[in-house]
Design a protein around this motif. Structure first.
Motif, short mmCIF file in Angstrom:
data_model
loop_
_atom_site.label_atom_id
_atom_site.label_comp_id
_atom_site.label_asym_id
_atom_site.label_seq_id
_atom_site.Cartn_x
_atom_site.Cartn_y
_atom_site.Cartn_z
N LEU A 60 38.89 46.79 55.83
CA LEU A 60 40.34 46.68 55.69
C LEU A 60 40.87 45.42 56.36
O LEU A 60 41.72 44.71 55.80
CB LEU A 60 41.01 47.91 56.30
N ILE A 61 40.36 45.12 57.55
CA ILE A 61 40.84 43.95 58.28
C ILE A 61 40.41 42.66 57.58
O ILE A 61 41.20 41.71 57.44
CB ILE A 61 40.33 43.97 59.74
N LEU A 62 39.18 42.61 57.09
CA LEU A 62 38.72 41.41 56.39
C LEU A 62 39.55 41.17 55.13
O LEU A 62 39.95 40.03 54.83
CB LEU A 62 37.24 41.54 56.04
N HIS A 63 39.83 42.23 54.37
CA HIS A 63 40.67 42.08 53.19
C HIS A 63 42.07 41.59 53.56
O HIS A 63 42.65 40.74 52.88
CB HIS A 63 40.76 43.41 52.44
N LYS A 64 42.61 42.14 54.63
CA LYS A 64 43.95 41.75 55.07
C LYS A 64 43.99 40.29 55.49
O LYS A 64 44.92 39.55 55.15
CB LYS A 64 44.39 42.65 56.22
N THR A 164 41.55 33.43 34.90
CA THR A 164 40.25 32.88 34.51
C THR A 164 39.10 33.43 35.35
O THR A 164 37.97 33.49 34.87
CB THR A 164 40.25 31.35 34.63
N VAL A 165 39.37 33.79 36.60
CA VAL A 165 38.32 34.34 37.46
C VAL A 165 38.92 35.47 38.30
O VAL A 165 40.00 35.31 38.88
CB VAL A 165 37.73 33.26 38.41
N VAL A 166 38.22 36.59 38.34
CA VAL A 166 38.60 37.70 39.20
C VAL A 166 37.60 37.78 40.34
O VAL A 166 36.37 37.73 40.12
CB VAL A 166 38.63 39.03 38.42
N ILE A 167 38.10 37.89 41.57
CA ILE A 167 37.24 37.95 42.76
C ILE A 167 37.40 39.29 43.46
O ILE A 167 38.52 39.78 43.64
CB ILE A 167 37.58 36.82 43.74
N ASP A 168 36.28 39.87 43.84
CA ASP A 168 36.29 41.11 44.60
C ASP A 168 35.58 40.84 45.93
O ASP A 168 34.39 40.53 45.95
CB ASP A 168 35.57 42.22 43.82
N TRP A 169 36.34 40.89 47.04
CA TRP A 169 35.74 40.71 48.35
C TRP A 169 35.01 41.99 48.75
O TRP A 169 35.56 43.08 48.62
CB TRP A 169 36.80 40.42 49.42
N LYS A 170 33.80 41.85 49.26
CA LYS A 170 33.05 43.00 49.74
C LYS A 170 32.56 42.70 51.16
O LYS A 170 32.05 41.62 51.44
CB LYS A 170 31.84 43.29 48.85
N ASP A 197 37.45 35.62 31.91
CA ASP A 197 36.13 35.15 31.50
C ASP A 197 35.03 35.36 32.52
O ASP A 197 33.85 35.40 32.16
CB ASP A 197 36.20 33.64 31.17
N ARG A 198 35.40 35.46 33.78
CA ARG A 198 34.35 35.47 34.82
C ARG A 198 34.81 36.26 36.03
O ARG A 198 36.00 36.24 36.38
CB ARG A 198 34.03 34.03 35.22
N GLY A 199 33.86 36.94 36.66
CA GLY A 199 34.15 37.66 37.88
C GLY A 199 33.16 37.26 38.97
O GLY A 199 32.03 36.86 38.67
N LEU A 200 33.60 37.36 40.22
CA LEU A 200 32.74 37.06 41.35
C LEU A 200 32.81 38.20 42.36
O LEU A 200 33.90 38.59 42.78
CB LEU A 200 33.16 35.75 42.04
N ILE A 201 31.65 38.72 42.73
CA ILE A 201 31.56 39.65 43.85
C ILE A 201 31.14 38.82 45.05
O ILE A 201 30.07 38.22 45.05
CB ILE A 201 30.52 40.75 43.58
#
Length: 221
Positions: A60-64, A164-170, A197-201
């Protein structure tokens, strides 16, 4: 008597990306009805595994922190991020630890954010990134509208305003193969919902980046 002017809507919500856990399905059916009108490889087994205690609060803190950097609320230097992380730790009532293997460490959290922003894939996109984009899609299934909703952690837009790019922080410390498959499916759902068109984990703890490509369109017969 049932009102014929209303119809049933079934809602699915994408699993939260803040949890350092792969429990549960990617699309979680909500027990509610409302009335309303790329293939990527596995992480390197030889990659450095940091001595960090994971957990929901850390995620939660990293996402924030990443959200606040992208909105300009918090500067992106290590000192400011560490100070902000310390404040966030206090807000959730957890102790501040110097050793990240023992709990939440402001310096470790700040370091994760600084390293993540310096990743070539992220540094290139950063000027175009918008945090916390709500995504929505609806499809009719046997007369019932099925709506799927979620929140993409960050999205890059081109000059025409197209995603154009979707990012998901993990924030996972050691994601399993099962967890990676779950994350790929989640990002794939975002891509298909937004037409991106593109995603990044992006694993902010280890710096690993996994690319995801959208579902190929069916060939015309």
């Amino acid at each position: 008597m049932e009102n014929p002017g209303h119809f049933s809507v079934e809602i699915n919500r994408l699993a939260p990306s803040r949890d350092e856990s792969a429990d549960g399905p990617v699309l979680t059916p909500e027990a509610v009805e409302i009335w309303a009108a790329s293939e990527a490889g596995q992480p390197d087994d030889e990659a450095v595994r940091p001595n960090v205690q994971g957990g929901r609060e850390r995620g939660l803190i990293l996402h924030k922190l990443l959200e606040e950097v992208l909105t300009g609320e918090t500067p992106d230097d290590a000192g400011a991020l560490s100070e902000r992380a310390r404040a966030l730790i206090g807000e959730i009532g957890r102790p501040v630890m110097a050793d990240p293997s023992q709990g939440l460490s402001p310096d470790e959290l700040a370091g994760c954010v600084v390293r993540t922003l310096a990743l070539p894939e992220i540094a290139e996109l950063r000027p175009t990134l918008v945090p916390e984009l709500a995504v929505y899609a609806a499809v009719d299934v046997d007369g019932v509208e099925q709506a799927t909703v979620g929140i993409a952690d960050a999205t890059s837009f081109d000059n025409a305003g197209r995603p154009t790019v979707v990012i998901d922080w993990k924030s996972d410390v050691e994601p399993t193969a099962e967890t990676l498959n779950l994350y790929r499916a989640q990002v794939l759902a975002y891509l298909d919902m937004t037409g991106t068109d593109r995603g990044l984990i992006v694993f902010v703890t280890t710096g690993q980046v996994i690319a995801v490509t959208p579902t190929p369109a069916p060939m015309a017969v």
